[in-house]
Design a protein around this motif. Sequence first.
Motif, PDB file in Angstrom:
ATOM      1  N   UNK A   1      -4.487  -0.970  10.617  1.00  9.37           N
ATOM      2  CA  UNK A   1      -5.110  -1.715  11.727  1.00  9.37           C
ATOM      3  C   UNK A   1      -6.450  -2.313  11.312  1.00  9.37           C
ATOM      4  N   UNK A   2      -7.231  -1.542  10.560  1.00  7.51           N
ATOM      5  CA  UNK A   2      -8.512  -2.055  10.091  1.00  7.51           C
ATOM      6  C   UNK A   2      -8.309  -3.184   9.088  1.00  7.51           C
ATOM      7  N   UNK A   3      -7.294  -3.050   8.250  1.00  6.86           N
ATOM      8  CA  UNK A   3      -7.005  -4.084   7.257  1.00  6.86           C
ATOM      9  C   UNK A   3      -6.693  -5.415   7.931  1.00  6.86           C
TER      10      UNK A   3
ATOM     11  N   UNK B   1      -3.287   6.465   7.580  1.00  7.78           N
ATOM     12  CA  UNK B   1      -2.732   5.224   7.027  1.00  7.78           C
ATOM     13  C   UNK B   1      -2.568   4.156   8.110  1.00  7.78           C
ATOM     14  N   UNK B   2      -2.215   4.575   9.320  1.00  7.27           N
ATOM     15  CA  UNK B   2      -2.105   3.617  10.424  1.00  7.27           C
ATOM     16  C   UNK B   2      -3.471   3.037  10.783  1.00  7.27           C
TER      17      UNK B   2
ATOM     18  N   UNK C   1     -10.472   9.201   6.569  1.00  6.50           N
ATOM     19  CA  UNK C   1     -10.699   8.771   7.943  1.00  6.50           C
ATOM     20  C   UNK C   1     -12.156   8.376   8.148  1.00  6.50           C
ATOM     21  N   UNK C   2     -13.082   9.207   7.641  1.00  2.00           N
ATOM     22  CA  UNK C   2     -14.505   8.892   7.797  1.00  2.00           C
ATOM     23  C   UNK C   2     -14.886   7.632   7.025  1.00  2.00           C
TER      24      UNK C   2
ATOM     25  N   UNK D   1      -6.945  -1.238   1.818  1.00  2.44           N
ATOM     26  CA  UNK D   1      -5.535  -1.436   1.465  1.00  2.44           C
ATOM     27  C   UNK D   1      -5.005  -0.269   0.630  1.00  2.44           C
ATOM     28  N   UNK D   2      -5.852   0.265  -0.251  1.00  3.14           N
ATOM     29  CA  UNK D   2      -5.445   1.405  -1.061  1.00  3.14           C
ATOM     30  C   UNK D   2      -5.176   2.632  -0.195  1.00  3.14           C
ATOM     31  N   UNK D   3      -6.017   2.840   0.799  1.00  2.00           N
ATOM     32  CA  UNK D   3      -5.801   3.969   1.707  1.00  2.00           C
ATOM     33  C   UNK D   3      -4.506   3.769   2.499  1.00  2.00           C
ATOM     34  N   UNK D   4      -4.290   2.563   2.969  1.00  9.58           N
ATOM     35  CA  UNK D   4      -3.091   2.271   3.768  1.00  9.58           C
ATOM     36  C   UNK D   4      -1.801   2.508   2.994  1.00  9.58           C
ATOM     37  N   UNK D   5      -1.843   2.312   1.696  1.00 13.14           N
ATOM     38  CA  UNK D   5      -0.625   2.420   0.876  1.00 13.14           C
ATOM     39  C   UNK D   5      -0.494   3.762   0.161  1.00 13.14           C
ATOM     40  N   UNK D   6      -1.444   4.657   0.384  1.00 12.16           N
ATOM     41  CA  UNK D   6      -1.419   5.958  -0.296  1.00 12.16           C
ATOM     42  C   UNK D   6      -0.757   6.991   0.614  1.00 12.16           C
TER      43      UNK D   6
END
Length: 234
Positions: free
Chosen positions: A224-226, A219-220, A182-183, A206-211
Amino acid sequence: MKLLKTIAYGTCLMLLSTAAFAQTQTMKSSNETSVEDIYLNSVQDVIITELANSQDYDNKLVALQYLEDSVKSGKVSDEQKVALKSLAGEGVTTRVRQNGRLMNNFPDIRAKACDLLGEIKSEESKNALLTIVTDDAEPMVVSAAIRSLGNIGINSNDEVLNAIEFIQHKYAALNPTSSLAYEILDAYEKLAPTAQDKRPMIESVAEIASNYKFATPVRLKALNLLKKLQSENN
């Protein structure tokens, strides 16, 4: 804690007041206020330095209280900056061992010091935090250091973004931690306008979003940031 802070201040003040009394008594009344201010600031620097360098955990907490007051007032001396950097590396860049045992491993002290460094928006603070990000192994401390790097906002030649990206890959593989992720996302968002090359950051997000080892809210946030970064990069 307030009592401890008062006792520590009073003890050091008593030790130093005798030597300064003769000097202050000889000053003219028109200069008394400025001389007194300089003297008290000097005394406080000595107190903070002594408390920060003490091996006692509670003394380090008191030093952080003084430093927090100075940061909030916007009046942090060079001596206080040195003390703050020392506390941020307590047990990592500075180690005290007894019979082979590390005696000054205080992650909460380091984390608080990192947060305070984030309020001093300078190249010096940025460099100190980059060292902590690289050398510290506690996710709580690394999270605080990354949060502060985002708050400072200095990112010459993408050095800060590259360091954060490295940490993201490192912890995703070894110890995926939602609070740290998150940070990282928050720091990415703050530093994105300074990026020379956004592609590595986009891949990291993208890696964080898909992990799926990370909590759903994290992940949400990554998704949104992606979307935001991709739209800006087009």
